[in-house]
Write a protein that holds these residues in place. Structure first.
Motif, PDB file in Angstrom:
ATOM      1  N   LEU A  51      44.625  26.659  29.722  1.00 12.71           N
ATOM      2  CA  LEU A  51      45.280  27.861  30.216  1.00 12.71           C
ATOM      3  C   LEU A  51      44.525  29.111  29.763  1.00 12.71           C
ATOM      4  N   GLU A  52      44.195  29.154  28.489  1.00 13.36           N
ATOM      5  CA  GLU A  52      43.484  30.322  27.954  1.00 13.36           C
ATOM      6  C   GLU A  52      42.087  30.431  28.566  1.00 13.36           C
ATOM      7  N   GLY A  53      41.391  29.283  28.714  1.00 11.68           N
ATOM      8  CA  GLY A  53      40.070  29.305  29.330  1.00 11.68           C
ATOM      9  C   GLY A  53      40.122  29.794  30.762  1.00 11.68           C
ATOM     10  N   GLY A  54      41.127  29.358  31.529  1.00 12.66           N
ATOM     11  CA  GLY A  54      41.275  29.822  32.898  1.00 12.66           C
ATOM     12  C   GLY A  54      41.560  31.314  32.973  1.00 12.66           C
ATOM     13  N   PHE A  55      42.411  31.811  32.059  1.00 11.55           N
ATOM     14  CA  PHE A  55      42.736  33.231  32.055  1.00 11.55           C
ATOM     15  C   PHE A  55      41.491  34.080  31.762  1.00 11.55           C
ATOM     16  N   ARG A  56      40.701  33.663  30.791  1.00 16.38           N
ATOM     17  CA  ARG A  56      39.489  34.417  30.459  1.00 16.38           C
ATOM     18  C   ARG A  56      38.487  34.388  31.624  1.00 16.38           C
ATOM     19  N   ALA A  57      38.390  33.239  32.289  1.00 23.01           N
ATOM     20  CA  ALA A  57      37.497  33.158  33.452  1.00 23.01           C
ATOM     21  C   ALA A  57      37.973  34.089  34.565  1.00 23.01           C
ATOM     22  N   GLY A  58      39.284  34.171  34.775  1.00 23.37           N
ATOM     23  CA  GLY A  58      39.824  35.083  35.767  1.00 23.37           C
ATOM     24  C   GLY A  58      39.568  36.535  35.423  1.00 23.37           C
ATOM     25  N   ARG A  59      39.687  36.874  34.158  1.00 25.61           N
ATOM     26  CA  ARG A  59      39.415  38.257  33.739  1.00 25.61           C
ATOM     27  C   ARG A  59      37.948  38.635  33.965  1.00 25.61           C
ATOM     28  N   ARG A  60      37.050  37.671  33.684  1.00 31.40           N
ATOM     29  CA  ARG A  60      35.632  37.945  33.918  1.00 31.40           C
ATOM     30  C   ARG A  60      35.364  38.157  35.399  1.00 31.40           C
ATOM     31  N   THR A  61      35.998  37.346  36.226  1.00 33.85           N
ATOM     32  CA  THR A  61      35.834  37.504  37.674  1.00 33.85           C
ATOM     33  C   THR A  61      36.366  38.851  38.135  1.00 33.85           C
ATOM     34  N   LEU A  62      37.497  39.288  37.570  1.00 34.73           N
ATOM     35  CA  LEU A  62      38.083  40.573  37.935  1.00 34.73           C
ATOM     36  C   LEU A  62      37.165  41.732  37.542  1.00 34.73           C
ATOM     37  N   ARG A  63      36.545  41.628  36.369  1.00 32.61           N
ATOM     38  CA  ARG A  63      35.654  42.700  35.924  1.00 32.61           C
ATOM     39  C   ARG A  63      34.418  42.803  36.825  1.00 32.61           C
ATOM     40  N   LYS A  64      34.006  41.677  37.380  1.00 32.07           N
ATOM     41  CA  LYS A  64      32.867  41.696  38.294  1.00 32.07           C
ATOM     42  C   LYS A  64      33.265  42.147  39.695  1.00 32.07           C
ATOM     43  N   ARG A  65      34.547  42.416  39.870  1.00 31.20           N
ATOM     44  CA  ARG A  65      35.078  42.895  41.145  1.00 31.20           C
ATOM     45  C   ARG A  65      34.795  41.921  42.302  1.00 31.20           C
ATOM     46  N   ALA A  66      34.873  40.629  41.980  1.00 28.38           N
ATOM     47  CA  ALA A  66      34.669  39.619  43.043  1.00 28.38           C
ATOM     48  C   ALA A  66      35.992  39.416  43.776  1.00 28.38           C
ATOM     49  N   ILE A  67      36.459  40.505  44.424  1.00 27.47           N
ATOM     50  CA  ILE A  67      37.780  40.493  45.036  1.00 27.47           C
ATOM     51  C   ILE A  67      37.854  39.498  46.194  1.00 27.47           C
ATOM     52  N   GLU A  68      36.724  39.271  46.863  1.00 26.87           N
ATOM     53  CA  GLU A  68      36.746  38.364  48.011  1.00 26.87           C
ATOM     54  C   GLU A  68      37.127  36.939  47.620  1.00 26.87           C
ATOM     55  N   MET A  69      36.997  36.606  46.318  1.00 28.70           N
ATOM     56  CA  MET A  69      37.338  35.250  45.866  1.00 28.70           C
ATOM     57  C   MET A  69      38.831  35.094  45.635  1.00 28.70           C
ATOM     58  N   ALA A 231      46.298  34.042  36.885  1.00 33.92           N
ATOM     59  CA  ALA A 231      46.894  35.120  36.091  1.00 33.92           C
ATOM     60  C   ALA A 231      45.832  36.125  35.663  1.00 33.92           C
ATOM     61  N   GLY A 232      44.630  35.645  35.338  1.00 30.31           N
ATOM     62  CA  GLY A 232      43.560  36.545  34.928  1.00 30.31           C
ATOM     63  C   GLY A 232      43.093  37.450  36.056  1.00 30.31           C
ATOM     64  N   LEU A 233      43.183  36.997  37.295  1.00 32.92           N
ATOM     65  CA  LEU A 233      42.726  37.796  38.428  1.00 32.92           C
ATOM     66  C   LEU A 233      43.633  38.986  38.716  1.00 32.92           C
ATOM     67  N   VAL A 234      44.915  38.849  38.379  1.00 27.38           N
ATOM     68  CA  VAL A 234      45.853  39.932  38.697  1.00 27.38           C
ATOM     69  C   VAL A 234      46.024  40.902  37.542  1.00 27.38           C
ATOM     70  N   GLY A 235      45.332  40.691  36.436  1.00 30.23           N
ATOM     71  CA  GLY A 235      45.422  41.615  35.302  1.00 30.23           C
ATOM     72  C   GLY A 235      46.333  41.069  34.222  1.00 30.23           C
ATOM     73  N   PRO A 236      47.301  41.835  33.741  1.00 32.04           N
ATOM     74  CA  PRO A 236      48.211  41.357  32.684  1.00 32.04           C
ATOM     75  C   PRO A 236      48.974  40.125  33.153  1.00 32.04           C
ATOM     76  N   ARG A 237      49.095  39.145  32.299  1.00 34.17           N
ATOM     77  CA  ARG A 237      49.796  37.911  32.675  1.00 34.17           C
ATOM     78  C   ARG A 237      51.211  37.912  32.119  1.00 34.17           C
ATOM     79  N   HIS A 238      52.066  37.126  32.762  1.00 31.68           N
ATOM     80  CA  HIS A 238      53.440  36.948  32.294  1.00 31.68           C
ATOM     81  C   HIS A 238      53.432  35.778  31.312  1.00 31.68           C
ATOM     82  N   VAL A 239      53.276  36.091  30.031  1.00 27.46           N
ATOM     83  CA  VAL A 239      53.070  35.052  29.018  1.00 27.46           C
ATOM     84  C   VAL A 239      54.206  34.034  28.965  1.00 27.46           C
ATOM     85  N   PRO A 240      55.491  34.449  28.925  1.00 22.64           N
ATOM     86  CA  PRO A 240      56.566  33.429  28.833  1.00 22.64           C
ATOM     87  C   PRO A 240      56.537  32.420  29.972  1.00 22.64           C
ATOM     88  N   LEU A 241      56.322  32.897  31.212  1.00 21.01           N
ATOM     89  CA  LEU A 241      56.352  31.970  32.344  1.00 21.01           C
ATOM     90  C   LEU A 241      55.140  31.044  32.367  1.00 21.01           C
TER      91      LEU A 241
END
Length: 280
Positions: A51-69, A231-241
């Protein structure tokens, strides 16, 4: 009817040979206990890391502005979670059915031993007492082995069971030889006792195929990773859910594996039917 000794093709002999070769136990501190700890650590810790690895990968993708993905993530998440649900449903149902089957076999064995013990009344002395004593020793052996199965099925226990089967059969055979009218009534439950031992030994080997188990674990990790990535692609994640869903997936996976190994985990088979036998 099958005799325990003089017919080498019996189910009992084949099963014992197979399990003796495949299931000889390691010492508890280096074998089953270590495997239980490793399995617990993997099932509980790996999904959190995924889960944490996926979130960090999503954040990296978001910073690169790969919105088309990002438009592809939703459908892929749904497909992965659907596949995981299918695998979990079938695996959970299969493991649960085998658990109940093993529990039913314990009850059937207890009933067979109790019936054979009662029908010993039809024999003359000293065969009556010999058969009852042999059945009592066998019931005590089955309870003792059940308590130690966390450490694996020992070849010495299988050999002892074979000796006890021989004692039970010899007492019943000699008794009906002296009283032929009781042959079918006495030998049928005795033969069932011996057959049920072979069935229970064979049931130990009925588990999820390794390939299915690997696919189940891989799908679970991928699904949790995809949840974190989305969750990483949309920014802040909903941690409890997100963590609640991850824990639920881990729990379903753990219960499935635990049910598939009913003497090595938290969910244990009960030997209460054998312990409840009144063999005096």
């Amino acid at each position: 009817m099958r005799r325990p000794r003089n017919e080498p093709a019996t189910v009992g002999t084949v099963s014992v040979d197979k399990v003796s070769a495949d299931s000889a136990a390691l010492p508890a501190e280096t074998g089953p206990a270590s495997r239980r700890r490793a399995r617990a650590g993997t099932v509980s810790g790996a999904p959190i890391l995924a889960l944490e690895g996926g979130f960090r990968a999503g954040r990296r993708t978001l910073r690169k502005r790969a919105i088309e993905m990002t438009s592809q993530v939703g459908p892929l998440q749904g497909a992965i979670l659907g596949l995981l649900g299918l695998l979990l449903a079938f695996s959970f149902a299969a493991a649960g059915a085998r658990f109940l089957e093993r529990q039913d076999l314990i009850l059937q064995e207890a009933n067979a031993i109790g019936t054979a013990y009662l029908r010993a009344d039809l024999l003359d002395e000293p065969y009556r007492s010999e058969l009852r004593a042999a059945l009592k020793r066998y019931a005590e052996h089955r309870i003792d082995v059940g308590r130690r199965l966390r450490s694996g099925l020992m070849s010495a226990d299988l050999a002892e069971a074979e000796q006890l089967h021989a004692g039970i059969w010899n007492a019943a055979r000699d008794g009906v030889a002296a009283r032929p009218a009781a042959m079918l009534t006495v030998l049928a439950p005795v033969n069932e006792v011996i057959d049920l031992h072979a069935t229970r030994v064979a049931a130990i080997e009925k588990r999820l195929p390794p390939l299915v188990l690997v696919s189940l674990i891989a799908s679970s990790m991928l699904a949790v990773w995809a949840i974190g990535y989305g969750a990483g692609l949309v920014g802040p994640r909903h941690v409890p859910l997100t963590f609640a869903l991850t824990i639920l997936i881990s729990l379903a996976l753990w219960i499935t594996i635990d049910l598939d190994r009913p003497r090595a985990g938290l969910i244990q088979l009960s030997d209460a039917p054998l312990e409840a036998l009144k063999l005096e």
